[in-house]
Design an enzyme around this catalytic site. Structure first.
Site, PDB file in Angstrom:
ATOM      1  N   TYR A 146       5.013   6.622  11.021  1.00 12.78           N
ATOM      2  CA  TYR A 146       3.739   6.950  10.380  1.00 12.78           C
ATOM      3  C   TYR A 146       2.636   7.006  11.418  1.00 12.78           C
ATOM      4  O   TYR A 146       2.631   6.194  12.348  1.00 12.78           O
ATOM      5  CB  TYR A 146       3.311   5.866   9.398  1.00 12.78           C
ATOM      6  CG  TYR A 146       4.318   5.416   8.385  1.00 12.78           C
ATOM      7  CD1 TYR A 146       4.175   4.166   7.790  1.00 12.78           C
ATOM      8  CD2 TYR A 146       5.391   6.188   8.015  1.00 12.78           C
ATOM      9  CE1 TYR A 146       5.079   3.712   6.852  1.00 12.78           C
ATOM     10  CE2 TYR A 146       6.314   5.744   7.080  1.00 12.78           C
ATOM     11  CZ  TYR A 146       6.149   4.502   6.494  1.00 12.78           C
ATOM     12  OH  TYR A 146       7.044   4.050   5.572  1.00 12.78           O
ATOM     13  N   TYR A 191       3.925  -6.813  17.205  1.00 14.56           N
ATOM     14  CA  TYR A 191       4.140  -5.961  16.016  1.00 14.56           C
ATOM     15  C   TYR A 191       4.878  -4.689  16.428  1.00 14.56           C
ATOM     16  O   TYR A 191       5.890  -4.315  15.825  1.00 14.56           O
ATOM     17  CB  TYR A 191       2.802  -5.609  15.358  1.00 14.56           C
ATOM     18  CG  TYR A 191       2.906  -4.433  14.434  1.00 14.56           C
ATOM     19  CD1 TYR A 191       2.471  -3.166  14.825  1.00 14.56           C
ATOM     20  CD2 TYR A 191       3.504  -4.562  13.181  1.00 14.56           C
ATOM     21  CE1 TYR A 191       2.620  -2.077  14.001  1.00 14.56           C
ATOM     22  CE2 TYR A 191       3.654  -3.481  12.341  1.00 14.56           C
ATOM     23  CZ  TYR A 191       3.211  -2.228  12.763  1.00 14.56           C
ATOM     24  OH  TYR A 191       3.370  -1.140  11.945  1.00 14.56           O
ATOM     25  N   ARG A 206      -7.553   9.704  16.141  1.00 20.66           N
ATOM     26  CA  ARG A 206      -6.286   9.368  15.513  1.00 20.66           C
ATOM     27  C   ARG A 206      -5.884  10.425  14.482  1.00 20.66           C
ATOM     28  O   ARG A 206      -6.716  11.218  14.042  1.00 20.66           O
ATOM     29  CB  ARG A 206      -6.408   8.013  14.773  1.00 20.66           C
ATOM     30  CG  ARG A 206      -6.670   6.813  15.685  1.00 20.66           C
ATOM     31  CD  ARG A 206      -5.491   6.496  16.560  1.00 20.66           C
ATOM     32  NE  ARG A 206      -5.716   5.290  17.359  1.00 20.66           N
ATOM     33  CZ  ARG A 206      -6.328   5.253  18.532  1.00 20.66           C
ATOM     34  NH1 ARG A 206      -6.798   6.387  19.061  1.00 20.66           N
ATOM     35  NH2 ARG A 206      -6.473   4.118  19.197  1.00 20.66           N
ATOM     36  N   LYS A 263       8.819  -3.133  15.437  1.00 23.01           N
ATOM     37  CA  LYS A 263       9.151  -1.790  14.946  1.00 23.01           C
ATOM     38  C   LYS A 263      10.175  -1.138  15.866  1.00 23.01           C
ATOM     39  O   LYS A 263      11.153  -0.535  15.411  1.00 23.01           O
ATOM     40  CB  LYS A 263       7.886  -0.919  14.854  1.00 23.01           C
ATOM     41  CG  LYS A 263       6.930  -1.318  13.751  1.00 23.01           C
ATOM     42  CD  LYS A 263       7.532  -1.113  12.358  1.00 23.01           C
ATOM     43  CE  LYS A 263       6.536  -1.419  11.257  1.00 23.01           C
ATOM     44  NZ  LYS A 263       7.114  -1.288   9.895  1.00 23.01           N
ATOM     45  N   TYR A 311       0.828  -1.215   0.000  1.00 26.14           N
ATOM     46  CA  TYR A 311       0.000   0.000   0.000  1.00 26.14           C
ATOM     47  C   TYR A 311       0.864   1.268   0.000  1.00 26.14           C
ATOM     48  O   TYR A 311       0.816   2.081  -0.926  1.00 26.14           O
ATOM     49  CB  TYR A 311      -0.920  -0.049   1.219  1.00 26.14           C
ATOM     50  CG  TYR A 311      -1.762   1.178   1.484  1.00 26.14           C
ATOM     51  CD1 TYR A 311      -1.924   1.649   2.782  1.00 26.14           C
ATOM     52  CD2 TYR A 311      -2.404   1.867   0.457  1.00 26.14           C
ATOM     53  CE1 TYR A 311      -2.717   2.766   3.041  1.00 26.14           C
ATOM     54  CE2 TYR A 311      -3.203   2.983   0.698  1.00 26.14           C
ATOM     55  CZ  TYR A 311      -3.344   3.426   1.999  1.00 26.14           C
ATOM     56  OH  TYR A 311      -4.120   4.540   2.263  1.00 26.14           O
ATOM     57  N   SER A 314       6.564   3.357  12.857  1.00 23.25           N
ATOM     58  CA  SER A 314       5.138   3.577  13.113  1.00 23.25           C
ATOM     59  C   SER A 314       4.936   4.303  14.427  1.00 23.25           C
ATOM     60  O   SER A 314       5.741   4.163  15.351  1.00 23.25           O
ATOM     61  CB  SER A 314       4.424   2.223  13.164  1.00 23.25           C
ATOM     62  OG  SER A 314       3.149   2.343  13.747  1.00 23.25           O
ATOM     63  N   ARG A 333     -11.573  -1.885  21.998  1.00 22.82           N
ATOM     64  CA  ARG A 333     -10.629  -2.908  21.510  1.00 22.82           C
ATOM     65  C   ARG A 333      -9.410  -2.886  22.417  1.00 22.82           C
ATOM     66  O   ARG A 333      -8.816  -1.822  22.624  1.00 22.82           O
ATOM     67  CB  ARG A 333     -10.245  -2.589  20.066  1.00 22.82           C
ATOM     68  CG  ARG A 333      -9.323  -3.575  19.407  1.00 22.82           C
ATOM     69  CD  ARG A 333      -9.159  -3.257  17.917  1.00 22.82           C
ATOM     70  NE  ARG A 333      -8.504  -1.952  17.716  1.00 22.82           N
ATOM     71  CZ  ARG A 333      -8.165  -1.493  16.511  1.00 22.82           C
ATOM     72  NH1 ARG A 333      -8.450  -2.181  15.414  1.00 22.82           N
ATOM     73  NH2 ARG A 333      -7.565  -0.319  16.394  1.00 22.82           N
TER      74      ARG A 333
HETATM   75  C1  WQD Z   1      -8.276   3.636  14.385  1.00 25.09           C
HETATM   76  C2  WQD Z   1      -9.446   3.950  15.315  1.00 25.09           C
HETATM   77  C3  WQD Z   1     -10.103   2.096  16.662  1.00 25.09           C
HETATM   78  C4  WQD Z   1     -11.497  -0.383  13.310  1.00 25.09           C
HETATM   79  C5  WQD Z   1      -3.082   0.759  13.691  1.00 25.09           C
HETATM   80  C6  WQD Z   1      -1.775   0.165  14.112  1.00 25.09           C
HETATM   81  C7  WQD Z   1      -0.664   1.110  13.762  1.00 25.09           C
HETATM   82  C8  WQD Z   1      -0.733   1.439  12.288  1.00 25.09           C
HETATM   83  C9  WQD Z   1      -2.084   2.023  11.923  1.00 25.09           C
HETATM   84  C10 WQD Z   1       0.733   0.001  11.065  1.00 25.09           C
HETATM   85  C11 WQD Z   1      -9.278   3.369  16.711  1.00 25.09           C
HETATM   86  C12 WQD Z   1     -11.223   2.471  15.698  1.00 25.09           C
HETATM   87  C13 WQD Z   1     -10.961   0.646  14.063  1.00 25.09           C
HETATM   88  C14 WQD Z   1     -12.874  -0.699  13.436  1.00 25.09           C
HETATM   89  C15 WQD Z   1     -13.128   1.043  15.062  1.00 25.09           C
HETATM   90  N1  WQD Z   1      -0.489   0.302  11.497  1.00 25.09           N
HETATM   91  N2  WQD Z   1     -11.768   1.344  14.926  1.00 25.09           N
HETATM   92  N3  WQD Z   1     -13.636   0.021  14.317  1.00 25.09           N
HETATM   93  O1  WQD Z   1      -5.220   1.175  15.864  1.00 25.09           O
HETATM   94  O2  WQD Z   1      -4.801   3.657  15.433  1.00 25.09           O
HETATM   95  O3  WQD Z   1      -3.311   1.955  14.377  1.00 25.09           O
HETATM   96  O4  WQD Z   1      -3.066   1.035  12.296  1.00 25.09           O
HETATM   97  O5  WQD Z   1       1.746   0.623  11.213  1.00 25.09           O
HETATM   98  O6  WQD Z   1       0.555   0.491  14.058  1.00 25.09           O
HETATM   99  O7  WQD Z   1      -1.802   0.013  15.519  1.00 25.09           O
HETATM  100  O8  WQD Z   1      -5.651   2.208  13.577  1.00 25.09           O
HETATM  101  O9  WQD Z   1      -7.505   2.007  11.979  1.00 25.09           O
HETATM  102  O10 WQD Z   1      -7.068   0.089  13.590  1.00 25.09           O
HETATM  103  O11 WQD Z   1      -8.037   2.221  14.454  1.00 25.09           O
HETATM  104  O12 WQD Z   1     -13.840   1.680  15.843  1.00 25.09           O
HETATM  105  O13 WQD Z   1     -13.420  -1.647  12.772  1.00 25.09           O
HETATM  106  O14 WQD Z   1     -10.624   3.349  14.777  1.00 25.09           O
HETATM  107  O15 WQD Z   1     -10.633   1.751  17.951  1.00 25.09           O
HETATM  108  O16 WQD Z   1      -9.854   4.285  17.641  1.00 25.09           O
HETATM  109  P1  WQD Z   1      -4.789   2.254  14.933  1.00 25.09           P
HETATM  110  P2  WQD Z   1      -7.090   1.552  13.335  1.00 25.09           P
END
Ligand code: WQD
Length: 338
Positions: A177, A149, A231, A153, A12, A125, A292
């Site tokens: 990131y 994970y 986020r 990193k 990606y 990350s 989560r």
């Molecule tokens: C974002 C928000 C969830 C899914 C992760 C990895 C990080 C990086 C980016 C690789 C949170 C909420 C999510 C869903 C939801 N990856 N959510 N329902 O956890 O901030 O970061 O991805 O480098 O290392 O940890 O991203 O998109 O999973 O979650 O409510 O089905 O969306 O609780 O608040 P995250 P995310």
């Protein structure tokens, strides 16, 4: 023309970075084992870039294979994306993550040393900030991890830092990131997670395209403006452009540098749902579920260091991210499959 080896370049962020590298006059060479990407990306990249991209299929862990890549090309620098990145999977299969992510990086660095290539940009990350609940996050904050994970990193950053401290000729750039989303404006390349998406944005777009029924919102009792997680979402093209500026800085400097690549703006889950609906006119049904495990309430960047030193700043808006994400998903309901 400088030659840049892009490991995981069919992925990606890797594929979007290849587009920006070529646009800036670099020659990109992709190494990818397609463990979390598709060969279809190469054809899509050719359509965007209008020329063939040098490609080698294989794993960075395969030193014999990687030595051949370096022997056949005069590589000036490496941008290292190749790694597994599913947090939940890393908890279930830690050895797979340590072997692939950390072992693969060590193998890559050994081959780089043998071939006298000492410039590397590393795909790190914001996860290395652990459960720091003090956004905006700055690069000098303490780091930690809360899952295998994240530990990979953290370990890869440390390995690279120690290597540069031991060998003053090395140039290491660790890029942290935040939350990459969106897609190239052509709609030809984008995020195509295997199976059910772990991340918010691909889940939203798969609900929008009818592949999934409804979004589960993981908790609405956080200490945020609407109770849902906040986020720092950054357009993948802005992120890719950040790599090109980081590469320029890396080629001109020795030692170790660390930069946050984020927008400095936090949006909640419900902000994202509303923005998607408003921009694209597609309703996203959702249900509030339990938190989560491992999630923090708020996480967004202080990206001023990248602006001051690299001259980089995210330019695309939340609306751009929503529009481009939807163009990709609606044009490719099954990602790169079929
Ligand atoms: C974002 C928000 C969830 C899914 C992760 C990895 C990080 C990086 C980016 C690789 C949170 C909420 C999510 C869903 C939801 N990856 N959510 N329902 O956890 O901030 O970061 O991805 O480098 O290392 O940890 O991203 O998109 O999973 O979650 O409510 O089905 O969306 O609780 O608040 P995250 P995310």
């Amino acid at each position: 023309m400088k030659k840049i080896l892009v490991t995981g370049g069919a992925g990606y962020i890797g594929s979007h970075t290849v587009v920006e590298l070529v646009a800036e006059g670099y020659e990109a060479i992709i190494v990818d084992d397609f463990s979390n990407s598709s060969a279809q990306v190469l054809a899509r990249l050719k359509s965007i870039i209008c020329r063939e991209i040098s490609f080698y299929q294989g794993s960075v862990s395969d030193k014999e294979f990687m030595n051949r890549v370096f022997e056949e090309n005069h590589i000036d620098a490496v941008i290292h994306f190749a790694a597994y990145k599913a947090v939940g999977e890393s908890v279930q299969e830690p050895l797979k993550y340590y072997e692939n992510n950390v072992g693969g990086t060590i193998a890559l660095l050994e081959v780089m040393k043998e071939n006298k290539v000492d410039h590397i940009i590393f795909s790190s990350s914001a996860t290395v900030y652990g459960m720091n609940n003090i956004s905006p996050l700055t690069e000098d904050l303490s780091t930690s991890a809360i899952n295998p994970y994240g530990y990979t990193k953290l370990m890869m950053e440390q390995i690279l830092t120690d290597l540069a401290l031991a060998h003053s000729d090395w140039s290491v750039t660790n890029l942290r990131y935040f939350n990459p989303i969106g897609a190239h404006e052509s709609g030809l390349i984008g995020e195509a997670p295997n199976g059910i998406p772990n991340n918010l944005m691909p889940y939203i777009t798969q609900v929008a395209v009818g592949k999934l029924q409804e979004l589960s919102v993981f908790g609405n009792d956080y200490d945020t403006h609407d109770g849902t997680g906040v986020r720092d979402y950054i357009h993948v093209v802005d992120l890719a452009k950040g790599h090109v500026l980081a590469l320029k800085h890396n080629l001109e400097n020795k030692g170790v540098a660390v930069f946050n690549l984020g927008t400095g703006i936090g949006y909640s889950v419900l902000d994202m749902v509303k923005a998607f609906e408003n921009v694209n006119g597609v309703k996203i049904p959702y249900a509030i579920k339990d938190r989560r495990p491992g999630d923090v309430a708020t996480c967004y960047a202080d990206a001023s260091k990248a602006n001051d030193i690299l001259g980089w700043k995210a330019e695309k808006t939340l609306q751009d991210m929503m529009r481009d994400s939807w163009r990709w998903q609606s044009s490719n309901p099954n990602g790169y499959e079929g």
